[in-house]
Design a protein around this motif. Structure first.
Motif, PDB file in Angstrom:
ATOM      1  N   SER A 221      31.623  31.589  35.237  1.00  0.00           N
ATOM      2  CA  SER A 221      32.819  32.192  34.572  1.00  0.00           C
ATOM      3  C   SER A 221      33.528  32.754  35.817  1.00  0.00           C
ATOM      4  CB  SER A 221      32.345  33.142  33.504  1.00  0.00           C
ATOM      5  OG  SER A 221      33.326  34.067  33.017  1.00  0.00           O
ATOM      6  N   ILE A 222      33.004  33.503  36.668  1.00  0.00           N
ATOM      7  CA  ILE A 222      33.659  34.247  37.725  1.00  0.00           C
ATOM      8  C   ILE A 222      34.389  33.207  38.490  1.00  0.00           C
ATOM      9  CG2 ILE A 222      33.250  35.538  39.872  1.00  0.00           C
ATOM     10  CD1 ILE A 222      31.099  37.405  38.388  1.00  0.00           C
ATOM     11  N   ASP A 223      33.624  32.364  38.897  1.00  0.00           N
ATOM     12  CA  ASP A 223      34.280  31.264  39.875  1.00  0.00           C
ATOM     13  C   ASP A 223      35.619  30.703  39.198  1.00  0.00           C
ATOM     14  OD1 ASP A 223      32.511  31.636  41.879  1.00  0.00           O
ATOM     15  OD2 ASP A 223      31.204  30.047  41.219  1.00  0.00           O
ATOM     16  N   ARG A 230      44.527  36.979  40.487  1.00  0.00           N
ATOM     17  CA  ARG A 230      44.565  37.227  41.623  1.00  0.00           C
ATOM     18  C   ARG A 230      43.913  38.730  41.836  1.00  0.00           C
ATOM     19  NH1 ARG A 230      49.577  38.465  40.336  1.00  0.00           N
ATOM     20  NH2 ARG A 230      50.576  40.532  40.632  1.00  0.00           N
ATOM     21  N   GLU A 231      43.249  39.162  42.755  1.00  0.00           N
ATOM     22  CA  GLU A 231      42.450  40.182  43.115  1.00  0.00           C
ATOM     23  C   GLU A 231      43.471  41.580  43.060  1.00  0.00           C
ATOM     24  OE1 GLU A 231      38.826  42.474  45.545  1.00  0.00           O
ATOM     25  OE2 GLU A 231      40.242  40.707  46.343  1.00  0.00           O
ATOM     26  N   GLY A 232      43.228  42.440  42.176  1.00  0.00           N
ATOM     27  CA  GLY A 232      44.225  43.713  41.988  1.00  0.00           C
ATOM     28  C   GLY A 232      45.276  43.383  40.885  1.00  0.00           C
ATOM     29  N   GLU A 233      45.431  42.417  40.468  1.00  0.00           N
ATOM     30  CA  GLU A 233      46.389  42.168  39.264  1.00  0.00           C
ATOM     31  C   GLU A 233      45.890  42.994  38.163  1.00  0.00           C
ATOM     32  OE1 GLU A 233      47.424  38.546  36.014  1.00  0.00           O
ATOM     33  OE2 GLU A 233      46.364  38.078  38.139  1.00  0.00           O
ATOM     34  N   PRO A 254      36.395  38.755  42.923  1.00  0.00           N
ATOM     35  CA  PRO A 254      35.521  38.629  44.037  1.00  0.00           C
ATOM     36  C   PRO A 254      34.465  39.835  44.498  1.00  0.00           C
ATOM     37  CG  PRO A 254      37.909  38.342  44.517  1.00  0.00           C
ATOM     38  CD  PRO A 254      37.938  39.025  43.337  1.00  0.00           C
ATOM     39  N   GLN A 255      34.788  41.196  43.768  1.00  0.00           N
ATOM     40  CA  GLN A 255      33.880  42.113  43.938  1.00  0.00           C
ATOM     41  C   GLN A 255      32.902  41.985  42.985  1.00  0.00           C
ATOM     42  OE1 GLN A 255      34.117  46.686  42.290  1.00  0.00           O
ATOM     43  NE2 GLN A 255      35.488  46.344  44.077  1.00  0.00           N
ATOM     44  N   LEU A 256      33.186  41.652  41.617  1.00  0.00           N
ATOM     45  CA  LEU A 256      32.217  41.094  40.750  1.00  0.00           C
ATOM     46  C   LEU A 256      31.092  40.168  41.021  1.00  0.00           C
ATOM     47  CD1 LEU A 256      33.935  41.251  37.242  1.00  0.00           C
ATOM     48  CD2 LEU A 256      33.230  43.221  38.474  1.00  0.00           C
TER      49      LEU A 256
END
Length: 442
Positions: A221-223, A230-233, A254-256
């Motif tokens: 699911s994360i992938d 995008r990260e930070g959206e 990415p952090q998760l």
């Protein structure tokens, strides 16, 4: 509270605990059945997939004439509204609970019970929860469709972050790299009977074992979502979200993913640590060590007389907390000729903490994760023989009823439950793993 009410609640709890539904769990302190904790595991193929959502249910002396008071406690400290009908403050809006107006026949009646309440709450965790908000069920404009997709996206992210990752990090004592945006909700505040009580965490072991089952699903699911956001959206705000009752935040996939991998490593470390703890229990001649040794000897003797199943069972380093099962595939099955080595780690806290079972020999099977974790469910939790029987049944069952909560190998499950050609490919790959197992087993 009347004896009749207490007996009714006790019976309902027992029925749920003995039931086969892997998505519901209930528990209470022995001294007070009026205060119940319940866990609902998010349904597959929804943004809530395999999340751990916890609730409290408080019964009055008027039960079952009146419904219990139910509140969600998986709310990110009262800051996250996971559903239009499940508020950040914990309120659950359902006609069956009398917290939402419903049609005739949808109100509470004494014929209903805790299980029907939990199933009704679970039904709110749908593929498109946006439609649960009154006035939005017929939303079909492009604007509404965009909102629906945005709402699903942030629920999926927060299900992983809050209900799975942060829950497991707290269980395992993993410190988060950055301070949490909000204080962690203390579910004990409305449950402990007095100062000094140990935290009541009835679902800790269940969530750890299920995390190992569903790790591949979480990772997949994360992938998939990392490609979309995008990260930070920032999350988009929905039209029905108001002050103090929203789901705000940013995408941090990415952090998760890193945190997910850290949890897996910590759980594996914990499992291996049981062997050392177990040997200390043996040296101290503790009752649990003697009990497991006795159960092991009885099971070995039993299978010597059982011609229907061929297996060898021994203790690793003579440690009654680490069992090694060598399972031989039955003739005329897809496992024919297979020799599978299976390691069973038993906790010194057994049976409160259940065994963790892992294939040391690779096998392509819908009930065995790519990492070797077996998904099985023993009938008698305190009986190791029941665990052995459940392990064998899970491996051998050729025509199981479809239950996506037991499918822990995504590739194998897709083939097994696909069309005839896919099923044939699944069987070929299972037979191949059986043929290769003799070489890999030694």
């Amino acid at each position: 509270m009347s004896n009749q009410s207490i007996l009714r609640i006790t019976r309902e709890l027992s029925e749920i605990q003995r039931g086969s539904d892997l998505s519901l769990a209930v528990a209470c302190r022995d001294i007070d059945v009026r205060h119940v904790r319940a866990l609902i595991i998010g349904p597959p193929d929804t943004p809530y997939e395999f999340g751990f959502f916890e609730f409290t249910a408080k019964f009055t002396k008027e039960y079952p004439t009146k419904a219990p008071h139910v509140q969600c406690i998986t709310t990110n400290g009262g800051h996250t509204r996971f559903n239009p009908n499940i508020y950040a403050g914990g309120k659950v809006c359902l006609s069956i609970l009398g917290t939402w107006r419903g049609e005739r026949g949808e109100e509470w009646s004494s014929a209903q019970g805790l299980e029907s309440i939990l199933i009704s709450i679970q039904s709110l965790m749908s593929t498109n929860p946006y439609e649960n908000e009154p006035g939005f069920e017929d939303a079909k404009s492009d604007y509404d469709k965009k909102n629906q997709a945005a709402y699903v996206a942030k629920i999926r992210h927060e299900t992983l972050r809050i209900s799975v990752i942060e829950r497991l990090e707290d269980y395992l004592g993993i410190k988060r790299g950055k301070p949490s945006q909000v204080t962690v909700y203390n579910a004990e505040e409305d449950y402990q009977s007095g100062a000094g009580d140990a935290p009541f965490e009835p679902f800790k072991d269940l969530c750890k074992r299920r995390f190992l089952w569903y790790y591949e699903s979480y990772l997949a699911s994360i992938d998939a979502e990392m490609k979309k956001h995008r990260e930070g959206e920032r999350f988009e705000k929905m039209p029905f979200e108001g002050p103090g009752n929203t789901m705000e935040g940013i995408f941090q996939y990415p952090q998760l993913k890193e945190r997910l991998q850290t949890i897996l490593a910590k759980l594996n470390e914990e499992t291996l640590g049981w062997a050392t703890e177990g040997m200390r229990a043996v040296e101290k001649e503790m009752g649990i060590a003697s009990n497991l040794q006795r159960q092991f000897e009885q099971i070995v003797e039993n299978y010597k007389k059982n011609d229907a199943v061929t297996l060898d069972l021994d203790l690793v380093d003579k440690n009654p907390f680490v069992w090694r099962l060598l399972f031989f595939g039955r003739p005329m099955t897809h496992l024919d000729g297979g020799m599978f080595r299976i390691i069973i780690h038993v906790s010194p806290k057994f049976p409160d903490v259940l065994p963790r079972v892992k294939f040391d020999t690779p096998i392509f099977h819908h009930r065995v994760s790519p990492d070797g974790v077996l998904c099985y469910n023993a009938t008698r939790k305190d009986d190791m023989r029941s665990h052995i029987e459940a392990i064998i049944e899970a491996i051998e069952e050729e025509s199981p009823a479809y239950d996506p909560r037991t499918l822990v190998n995504l590739e194998a499950a897709k083939l097994f439950w696909g069309g005839p050609d896919q099923k044939k490919l699944y069987n070929r790959r299972l037979r191949r793993s059986a043929q290769d197992s003799a070489e890999n087993c030694f």
